[in-house]
Design a protein around this motif. Structure first.
Motif, PDB file in Angstrom:
ATOM      1  N   THR A   1      -4.553 -16.222  11.318  1.00  0.00           N
ATOM      2  CA  THR A   1      -3.697 -15.064  11.572  1.00  0.00           C
ATOM      3  C   THR A   1      -4.565 -13.901  12.035  1.00  0.00           C
ATOM      4  N   LEU A   2      -4.306 -13.447  13.235  1.00  0.00           N
ATOM      5  CA  LEU A   2      -5.064 -12.342  13.826  1.00  0.00           C
ATOM      6  C   LEU A   2      -4.372 -11.023  13.491  1.00  0.00           C
ATOM      7  N   THR A   3      -5.150 -10.074  12.966  1.00  0.00           N
ATOM      8  CA  THR A   3      -4.649  -8.735  12.686  1.00  0.00           C
ATOM      9  C   THR A   3      -5.387  -7.743  13.577  1.00  0.00           C
ATOM     10  N   GLY A   4      -4.624  -6.916  14.281  1.00  0.00           N
ATOM     11  CA  GLY A   4      -5.231  -5.957  15.198  1.00  0.00           C
ATOM     12  C   GLY A   4      -4.800  -4.539  14.908  1.00  0.00           C
ATOM     13  N   LEU A   5      -5.739  -3.615  15.057  1.00  0.00           N
ATOM     14  CA  LEU A   5      -5.460  -2.185  14.946  1.00  0.00           C
ATOM     15  C   LEU A   5      -5.684  -1.559  16.319  1.00  0.00           C
ATOM     16  N   VAL A   6      -4.675  -0.900  16.839  1.00  0.00           N
ATOM     17  CA  VAL A   6      -4.739  -0.292  18.172  1.00  0.00           C
ATOM     18  C   VAL A   6      -4.825   1.220  18.008  1.00  0.00           C
ATOM     19  N   THR A   7      -5.900   1.808  18.519  1.00  0.00           N
ATOM     20  CA  THR A   7      -6.123   3.246  18.418  1.00  0.00           C
ATOM     21  C   THR A   7      -6.292   3.828  19.813  1.00  0.00           C
TER      22      THR A   7
ATOM     23  N   PRO B   1     -14.831  -6.355  16.372  1.00  0.00           N
ATOM     24  CA  PRO B   1     -14.403  -6.832  15.047  1.00  0.00           C
ATOM     25  C   PRO B   1     -14.433  -5.691  14.045  1.00  0.00           C
ATOM     26  N   LEU B   2     -13.579  -5.764  13.038  1.00  0.00           N
ATOM     27  CA  LEU B   2     -13.521  -4.753  11.994  1.00  0.00           C
ATOM     28  C   LEU B   2     -13.961  -5.343  10.671  1.00  0.00           C
ATOM     29  N   ASP B   3     -14.549  -4.491   9.866  1.00  0.00           N
ATOM     30  CA  ASP B   3     -14.939  -4.889   8.518  1.00  0.00           C
ATOM     31  C   ASP B   3     -13.756  -4.711   7.578  1.00  0.00           C
TER      32      ASP B   3
ATOM     33  N   ARG C   1       0.803  -1.208   0.000  1.00  0.00           N
ATOM     34  CA  ARG C   1       0.000   0.000   0.000  1.00  0.00           C
ATOM     35  C   ARG C   1       0.841   1.266   0.000  1.00  0.00           C
ATOM     36  N   PHE C   2       2.139   1.152  -0.160  1.00  0.00           N
ATOM     37  CA  PHE C   2       2.971   2.330  -0.120  1.00  0.00           C
ATOM     38  C   PHE C   2       2.728   3.236  -1.319  1.00  0.00           C
ATOM     39  N   GLY C   3       2.064   2.711  -2.374  1.00  0.00           N
ATOM     40  CA  GLY C   3       1.760   3.555  -3.510  1.00  0.00           C
ATOM     41  C   GLY C   3       0.562   4.441  -3.283  1.00  0.00           C
ATOM     42  N   ASN C   4      -0.193   4.206  -2.218  1.00  0.00           N
ATOM     43  CA  ASN C   4      -1.368   5.015  -1.916  1.00  0.00           C
ATOM     44  C   ASN C   4      -0.926   6.386  -1.426  1.00  0.00           C
TER      45      ASN C   4
ATOM     46  N   LYS D   1      -9.908   2.596   8.362  1.00  0.00           N
ATOM     47  CA  LYS D   1      -8.667   2.519   9.131  1.00  0.00           C
ATOM     48  C   LYS D   1      -7.641   1.601   8.464  1.00  0.00           C
ATOM     49  N   LEU D   2      -8.134   0.651   7.683  1.00  0.00           N
ATOM     50  CA  LEU D   2      -7.216  -0.290   7.044  1.00  0.00           C
ATOM     51  C   LEU D   2      -6.342   0.387   5.983  1.00  0.00           C
ATOM     52  N   LEU D   3      -6.733   1.590   5.552  1.00  0.00           N
ATOM     53  CA  LEU D   3      -5.904   2.316   4.598  1.00  0.00           C
ATOM     54  C   LEU D   3      -4.572   2.735   5.215  1.00  0.00           C
ATOM     55  N   LEU D   4      -4.502   2.763   6.550  1.00  0.00           N
ATOM     56  CA  LEU D   4      -3.272   3.145   7.226  1.00  0.00           C
ATOM     57  C   LEU D   4      -2.270   2.003   7.294  1.00  0.00           C
ATOM     58  N   LEU D   5      -2.709   0.800   6.955  1.00  0.00           N
ATOM     59  CA  LEU D   5      -1.789  -0.336   6.994  1.00  0.00           C
ATOM     60  C   LEU D   5      -0.857  -0.307   5.790  1.00  0.00           C
ATOM     61  N   PRO D   6       0.410  -0.649   5.980  1.00  0.00           N
ATOM     62  CA  PRO D   6       1.323  -0.693   4.832  1.00  0.00           C
ATOM     63  C   PRO D   6       0.997  -1.825   3.874  1.00  0.00           C
ATOM     64  N   GLU D   7       0.269  -2.847   4.346  1.00  0.00           N
ATOM     65  CA  GLU D   7      -0.098  -3.981   3.510  1.00  0.00           C
ATOM     66  C   GLU D   7      -1.542  -4.369   3.795  1.00  0.00           C
TER      67      GLU D   7
END
Length: 238
Positions: free
Chosen positions: A160-166, A139-141, A4-7, A146-152
């Motif tokens: 595999t659990l993916t978590g976003l901490v805010t 849970p997240l959709d 996602r670094f091209g975003n 917020k997923l746009l902030l992830l590099p991938e």
């Protein structure tokens, strides 16, 4: 995984957060570590496992960090059992610092976590002084902004659990309108004083608008209603 670094949005937010960390956000005052464990209920007891650990001085209010965690086979079985029993997915946070050592716990439906593809959002709530007082999990959709902030892209690997901490800071409530309140009191005081003083004008000064039409009506009625007088006589017989 899709890079996602091209975003351009991600590039701007990523480098702005690195260059201006203090102007865009506020750090948490509590030093130490914040350890997160997820827990599953198994035969009237909790089975917990650490999923991530964060240094509190690396957290910034209104910014998001991410982590991934690979579930073991036993954890995957416990999650599936919780889904089948319609149980909860528990998250426990331990704040360990020089000043305090406390636990906070929250939960959501295990079925919702499973349906999201093991994608969860963790919210750390802090007070006006930057002190952690509560955590939340949900849970997240896959379409969450917020997923746009992830590099991938979030991992599609099984278990595999993916978590976003805010971090969410407290917001100051609206302040009372003192000037408006003072104006209201002054207006009420003036109205009360006017009611107590009363109207000291004369009778004619207060009711002239009613008296004048009546007088005019009486004058015109008297002139129009009068009849003209007449003279007459008869002659005698001769």
């Amino acid at each position: 995984m899709e890079k996602r670094f091209g975003n351009p949005i991600f590039v701007f937010l990523h480098f702005a957060a690195q260059i201006f960390p203090l102007t865009l956000s506020q750090s948490i005052s509590s030093g130490g570590t914040l350890t997160f464990q997820h827990c599953f209920e198994d035969q009237l007891q909790f089975r917990c496992k650490k999923i991530t650990e964060l240094a509190t001085n690396s957290l910034r209010i209104n910014q998001t960090q991410s982590f991934t965690y690979q579930l073991s086979s036993s954890e995957a079985e416990l999650l599936k059992a919780s889904v089948d029993k319609d149980d909860y997915y528990f998250l426990r946070a331990r704040l360990d610092s020089d000043h305090t050592d406390k636990y906070m716990q929250c939960f959501c439906k295990a079925n919702d976590v499973s349906k999201s593809g093991l994608l969860i959002g963790i919210t750390i709530n802090v007070d006006a002084f930057g002190r952690v007082y509560a955590v939340e999990v949900s849970p997240l959709d896959r379409n969450d902004p917020k997923l746009l902030l992830l590099p991938e892209e979030p991992s599609d690997a099984p278990d595999t659990l993916t978590g976003l901490v805010t971090v969410h800071g407290s917001h100051q409530g609206p302040s009372p309108d003192l000037e408006g309140y003072k104006r209201k009191l002054a207006k009420e005081k003036a109205e009360k004083l006017a009611a107590e003083t009363g109207d000291n004008r004369s009778f004619l000064a207060k009711y002239w608008m009613y008296i004048v039409p009546v007088v005019l009506f009486m004058l015109f009625s008297g002139q129009l209603g009068g009849q003209p007088g007449g003279a007459g006589g008869g002659g005698g017989a001769q």
